[in-house]
Design a protein around this motif. Structure first.
Motif, short mmCIF file in Angstrom:
data_model
loop_
_atom_site.label_atom_id
_atom_site.label_comp_id
_atom_site.label_asym_id
_atom_site.label_seq_id
_atom_site.Cartn_x
_atom_site.Cartn_y
_atom_site.Cartn_z
N VAL A 76 16.95 -39.84 -15.59
CA VAL A 76 16.13 -39.18 -14.58
C VAL A 76 16.97 -38.93 -13.32
N VAL A 77 16.95 -37.67 -12.85
CA VAL A 77 17.60 -37.34 -11.57
C VAL A 77 16.65 -36.43 -10.78
N PRO A 78 16.70 -36.53 -9.45
CA PRO A 78 15.80 -35.69 -8.65
C PRO A 78 16.33 -34.26 -8.57
N MET A 79 15.59 -33.33 -9.11
CA MET A 79 16.02 -31.94 -9.08
C MET A 79 15.04 -31.09 -8.29
N SER A 80 15.56 -30.06 -7.67
CA SER A 80 14.71 -29.09 -7.00
C SER A 80 14.27 -28.05 -8.01
N ARG A 122 16.41 -34.16 -15.70
CA ARG A 122 17.10 -35.06 -16.65
C ARG A 122 18.55 -34.60 -16.78
N ALA A 164 6.93 -28.54 -8.28
CA ALA A 164 8.16 -29.01 -7.65
C ALA A 164 8.27 -30.53 -7.68
N THR A 165 8.23 -31.12 -8.86
CA THR A 165 8.34 -32.57 -8.97
C THR A 165 9.77 -32.94 -9.33
N PRO A 166 10.53 -33.47 -8.38
CA PRO A 166 11.95 -33.69 -8.63
C PRO A 166 12.24 -34.55 -9.87
N LEU A 167 11.45 -35.60 -10.07
CA LEU A 167 11.84 -36.54 -11.13
C LEU A 167 11.64 -35.97 -12.54
N HIS A 168 11.17 -34.73 -12.64
CA HIS A 168 11.21 -34.05 -13.94
C HIS A 168 12.65 -33.86 -14.40
N TRP A 220 19.90 -29.81 -9.45
CA TRP A 220 20.19 -31.09 -8.79
C TRP A 220 20.94 -30.79 -7.49
#
Ligand SMILES: Cc1cc2nc3c(=O)[nH]c(=O)nc-3n(C[C@H](O)[C@H](O)[C@H](O)COP(=O)(O)OP(=O)(O)OC[C@H]3O[C@@H](n4cnc5c(N)ncnc54)[C@H](O)[C@@H]3O)c2cc1C
Ligand code: SF4
Ligand code: SF4
Lengths: 499, 84, 400
Positions: free
Chosen positions: A351-355, A345, A339-343, A415
């Motif tokens: 780069v966008v923070p995603m769940s 795109r 669960a690393t948000p900055l993965h 996102w």
């Protein structure tokens, strides 16, 4: 029914639990209205409980349930709050029973090799204590550092090393369980606390695991322990195409090596995803398209012998061993890279923070390639529709030592900040489609988390067939007033004819 | 060992590794900074913090091995056995 | 209801949104079991996860800072959650973007104070600090500017010079044997240093409790004092001060901040390595070492204290590795003992309990702020709590 501040129920609860263990603040409630699974942020408050209680014992839980049942107040059990199918999220308000305070180690029985713990305990923390006795409780989900025993029971969870040691259902021997009316029963194999096999009566243990809190609350559990392994071996191999990797993982799983604890297949999408930010894969040549890893645990001589056998099999199938550094590092990182948000795109690569959404079906080995293609297609459709979704690739993990079926996972970045009603509707549709693919291929919708989220849950009656009707009958019999986690698994249907 | 603000805020020069990654410290990769300009911007990151995380990660991984087993078997060694 | 876009919470969220969402979008709680407050309360409202999620809720208008200010008391600023968070530990360096719970907690506390929401204990503490220029460290201990160098009586240390030793309030007024030991050791090694002309509290505690203006004012004073005396280098024995000087001051003063900051334990380990100090008096104790949170978790400093311990003859040292100690804490930081001494006591008890399991008679610490709560908890179990600097002084044959 909702509980209003100032309600006499509050006074009763304070009497049972002590005032500081009954929480009514908005932040207390908001923070128990969420789990890590993606959900539109603007709808967060829809899932708030009316209040939260923090019991410290089975007796307190029983009293709370007795009261709730008498007054028909919904109750939602919550432990670690890491579940990915919204199980611990209230749909009808009511009381969240947060059991994290019930976390004592009651007994370590060296003679029978078991321990008895409160369900609020975390396995990693437990294992720090057990290590002093040379023992381990090997329930090892990727959420090993954060999930708790009660949630493992509530979901009937899946373990990364389950092919060697079994999964939660095999590792939990028995537990105290509070029924909706407040009665406390003990379920296990037969009546015994520490019995591992019984044919006496119905086998209730399975029934009271994986019910997502719809049948009551487990409070204290007796767990099966193993010697802490002397040695570990976790080779990672690279392949030039998915098909070779697929053949290799099958051969490794079917090899029948006794220390084999699990194998994992990573597809091309997953390798691409790793190239975004994983130090092990950034420098890999572009010819690397798929990966396989395996894990072995046991005595050193056994692990060496088994390890040599697996290395030989992998080599004969075109695998390239990635070296000790990557193998050791990546296996030890097995809990941390989900669960690393900055993965996330955007299509333009920003780069966008995603769940993290993790679809977690059980699929037979021979169906893996077909499911994979169908699932990526659904993910591609989502991505075409919107930058809110991102295909993070697929893993397939062995469920057991014979290689019959795999926890098959597609990871989809979502996102959440931009998850408006339209995107959410697209997502629910996609969830349903993913589950439909699973069923078409004879799989089960969930290997670990459970299947009560919007979208997937619609297909559960289809998956279970006549079994679903039994589920309704059981729910009605055990929870006549539908207080336990109402709204989950479409179980309201069980009460359809009632006035 | 000594903290000097100017030094801490001057990372080694970047070298490109792939389209999306660069490197500044030996064996340490970083995202291509251009990818973090629109939605999430990078934080001020003194050198000590980068190195602290890199070293802590290594310590954590070693800890996780020890937590699950007494020792780790080397695949390179086993492969060597196969070749004999 | 005020204009939703002008709510201070909204403005605050503008600044903290990315940091908050980086946790909110994970929400996986790898931080829970290492958090000392969570360990003793098991209350999810006081978890790192909640501290981040509340910012999102404030942005969405679901919460006001007054609703949550008291929740944010429940943090020692130990940094365990940050280092254990996969978003720091696994990808923080890659993205130059890591979890910032400690800064966020401080910022919310600051927002609360700005909005007139005070915690009574903290308000009083900072008022007294403002009046006396030093923290009111222990009831009954006289604290004022006239006594800030009393601890150094008889040591004949110069005022000013290129290097000065900065002594935190707890050490200067209560744990005076610690700075005395440090001073004696440095003199023994022939290391030249002096004291500040007019030392004030570093300002770090005020910043931690949300009194930002005061923190900056104190920092300004100290920096001006150093500049006026031509100080180039500040030696720091307290991990909390070390954080203040290497994280807060650079934020306040930017590129103009040109003072070198030296952590005394690192300096001492180096002096031993170079042979300028040779511990030789055997100390017959069975010890374990408590990694101060601000050194181990927040700065990655854990080797040097162990080097020093291993250099002391006579010690039997039962070490617990630094990663296991990410979940240890004395409970003494972040203003927690001022507002919630009962939680500090529980956290200390738990820490001392871990030491007791090792069968040691002594718990060695390297943080004056940890030593009072740990000593209180240690008494119940007959475990001595001893400061590393003092232990080294003993083995070097210099008495404080
Ligand atoms: C990063 C990450 C990785 C994950 N990896 C895995 C994995 O590899 N394998 C896996 O199985 N899962 C995995 N999960 C999902 C999750 O960790 C598991 O479902 C876990 O079992 C949930 O435990 P919890 O303590 O967080 O429970 P919660 O989320 O609090 O609860 C889960 C469900 O159980 C019910 N429940 C809670 N306590 C009780 C109780 N005492 N009695 C009865 N019912 C109860 C709740 O109502 C809810 O329905 C992962 C999650 C994350 C965030
Ligand atoms: S602080 Fe880190 S570990 Fe904790 S919930 Fe947030 S993202 Fe997860
Ligand atoms: S800094 Fe320490 S006390 Fe504060 S939230 Fe993080 S782990 Fe908990």
């Amino acid at each position: 029914m909702t509980v209003l501040i100032g309600d006499p129920v509050l006074e009763e609860l304070r009497g049972i639990l002590g005032p500081e263990h009954v929480l009514t603040g908005k932040a207390d409630r908001l923070n128990r209205a969420r789990v890590p699974a993606p959900f539109p942020v603007h709808r967060w408050a829809e899932r708030m409980p009316d209040l939260v209680v923090l019991p410290a014992s089975t007796e307190e839980v029983a009293e709370v349930l007795r009261l709730a049942d008498a007054l028909r107040i919904p109750v939602v059990p919550r432990d670690g709050g890491t579940g990915l199918t919204d199980g611990a999220v209230p749909l009808r308000g009511g009381i969240v029973v947060d059991v994290k305070r019930i976390n004592q180690i009651k007994e370590i029985d060296l003679g029978n090799r078991t321990c008895t713990v409160g369900v609020g305990i975390n396995a990693l923390k437990l294992n720090e204590v057990l290590a002093r006795h040379g023992l381990i409780y090997p329930d090892d989900p990727a959420s090993y550092p954060c999930s708790l025993v009660g949630g493992r029971i509530g979901t009937s969870g899946w373990s990364l090393i389950g092919s060697r040691y079994g999964h939660t259902r095999d590792l939990v021997l028995s537990f105290d369980h509070v029924l909706p009316g407040g009665r406390v029963i003990h379920v296990g194999d037969g009546i015994g606390r520490k019995i591992t096999k019984s044919s006496s009566g119905y086998q209730l243990k399975h029934l009271f695991m994986g019910h997502q809190g719809t049948l009551g609350i487990a409070t204290e559990a007796t767990l099966k322990l193993f010697p802490k392994p002397e040695a570990e071996f976790s080779p990672f191999w690279a392949f030039e195409d998915y098909d070779s990797a697929y053949r290799a993982v099958g051969a490794l799983a079917r090899a029948g090596v006794a220390t084999f604890a699990g194998a994992v297949l990573f597809d091309e999408w997953k390798v691409d995803y790793l190239r975004r930010d994983d130090e092990a894969y950034i420098p890999q040549p572009s010819s690397v398209k798929a990966l396989v890893c395996a894990a072995l645990y046991g005595y050193e001589d056994e692990v060496r012998a088994g390890g040599r056998r697996l290395l030989r099999i992998a080599r004969s199938l075109g695998a390239r061993y990635l070296g000790d550094e990557i193998s050791e590092g990546d296996w030890a990182a097995r809990h941390d890279r989900y669960a690393t948000p900055l993965h996330g795109r955007t299509k333009s690569g920003q780069v966008v923070p995603m769940s993290w959404h993790c679809e977690d079906a059980s699929i037979n080995y021979t169906r893996l390639p077909a499911v994979r293609l169908a699932w990526h297609e659904i993910a591609a459709r989502l991505r075409r529709e919107s930058d809110v979704f991102d295909d993070w690739g697929m893993f397939a993990y062995t469920n057991g030592a014979t290689g019959a079926d795999y926890l098959t996972e597609i990871d989809i970045g979502i996102w959440e900040q931009r998850l408006d009603d339209t995107a959410w509707a697209a997502w629910v549709r996609a969830k349903r489609d993913l589950a439909a693919v699973t069923l078409e291929h004879g799989g089960s919708i969930s290997a670990c988390h459970g299947s009560c989220r919007e979208g997937e849950v619609d297909l559960v009656p289809e998956e279970l067939g006549g079994g679903y009707d039994v589920m309704l009958a059981v729910k009605r019999a055990i929870d006549p007033n539908n207080i336990m986690n109402p709204g989950k698994y479409l179980l309201d249907q069980a009460y359809a004819e009632e006035p | 060992m000594t903290y000097r603000h100017q030094e801490e805020m001057s990372p080694p020069p970047a070298r490109r590794v792939t389209d999306v990654a660069i490197t500044r410290f030996e064996h340490v990769y970083e995202v291509e900074p251009a990818l973090m300009t629109e939605h999430v911007t990078q934080q001020s990151f003194p050198n000590w913090d980068t190195l602290r995380l890199v070293r802590s990660r290594a310590d954590h991984l070693a800890w996780m091995h020890r937590h699950f087993a007494g020792k780790v078997i080397s695949g390179e060694e086993l492969l060597h056995d196969l070749d004999e | 209801m005020p204009d939703p876009d002008e709510r201070p919470e909204k403005e605050f969220a503008e600044e903290w949104r990315d940091a908050a969402y980086n946790c909110f979008s994970s929400g996986h709680k790898f931080c829970r079991e290492v958090c000392p407050v969570m360990q003793v309360t098991r209350n999810e409202s006081w978890s790192p996860t909640a501290f981040h999620a509340n910012v999102v809720a404030m942005e969405k208008g679901e919460l006001e800072v007054a609703d949550v200010a008291a929740d944010y008391v429940n943090c020692t600023g130990c940094g365990a959650c940050e280092v254990r968070c996969p978003n720091s530990l696994f990808t923080g360096d890659f993205y130059r973007f890591r979890t910032r719970t400690v800064d966020l907690v401080k910022a919310v506390r600051g927002l609360a104070v700005e909005q007139g929401v005070h915690q009574p204990g903290w308000r009083r503490w900072n008022q007294l600090t403002d009046e006396r220029r030093h923290e009111p460290v222990l009831d009954g201990t006289p604290v004022d500017q006239g006594r800030v160098r009393d601890w150094a009586e008889g040591l004949e240390l110069p005022i000013g010079g290129e290097s000065i030793l900065f002594v935190d309030c707890e050490a200067a007024f209560v744990r005076t044997s610690v700075p005395r030991s440090v001073a004696r050791i440095l003199s023994l090694a022939g290391y030249e240093f002096g004291l500040m002309n007019e030392q004030w509290c570093c300002g770090g505690p005020a910043a931690e409790m949300g009194y930002d203006e005061q923190a900056r004012r104190f920092a300004r004073h100290n920096l001006d004092d150093w500049r006026a005396a031509g100080v180039r280098r500040v030696l720091v024995l307290d991990p909390h001060d070390y954080i203040t000087f290497t994280e807060d001051y650079p934020r306040y003063f930017g590129d103009a901040y040109d003072i070198e900051i030296v952590l005394v334990v690192e300096l001492l380990a180096e002096l031993i390595r170079e042979g300028r100090l040779t511990p030789h008096v055997p100390v017959e104790r069975t010890v374990t070492y408590h990694d101060p949170c601000r050194l181990n978790k927040r700065k990655g400093v854990w080797r040097e204290p162990r080097e020093i311990l291993r250099a002391i003859p006579g010690l039997t040292f039962h070490d617990v590795d630094r990663v296991s100690q990410w979940s240890y804490c004395s409970g003494g930081g972040g203003g927690l003992p001022v507002e919630k001494p009962e939680l500090t006591a529980k956290i200390s008890e738990q820490r001392v309990g871990k030491a007791a399991e090792l069968g040691v008679d002594t718990l060695v610490s390297a943080c004056p702020w940890a030593e009072r709560p740990l000593s209180d908890a240690g008494r119940a179990r007959s475990i001595d709590v001893v400061d590393l600097h003092e232990l080294l002084a003993e083995s070097l044959g210099v008495s404080p």
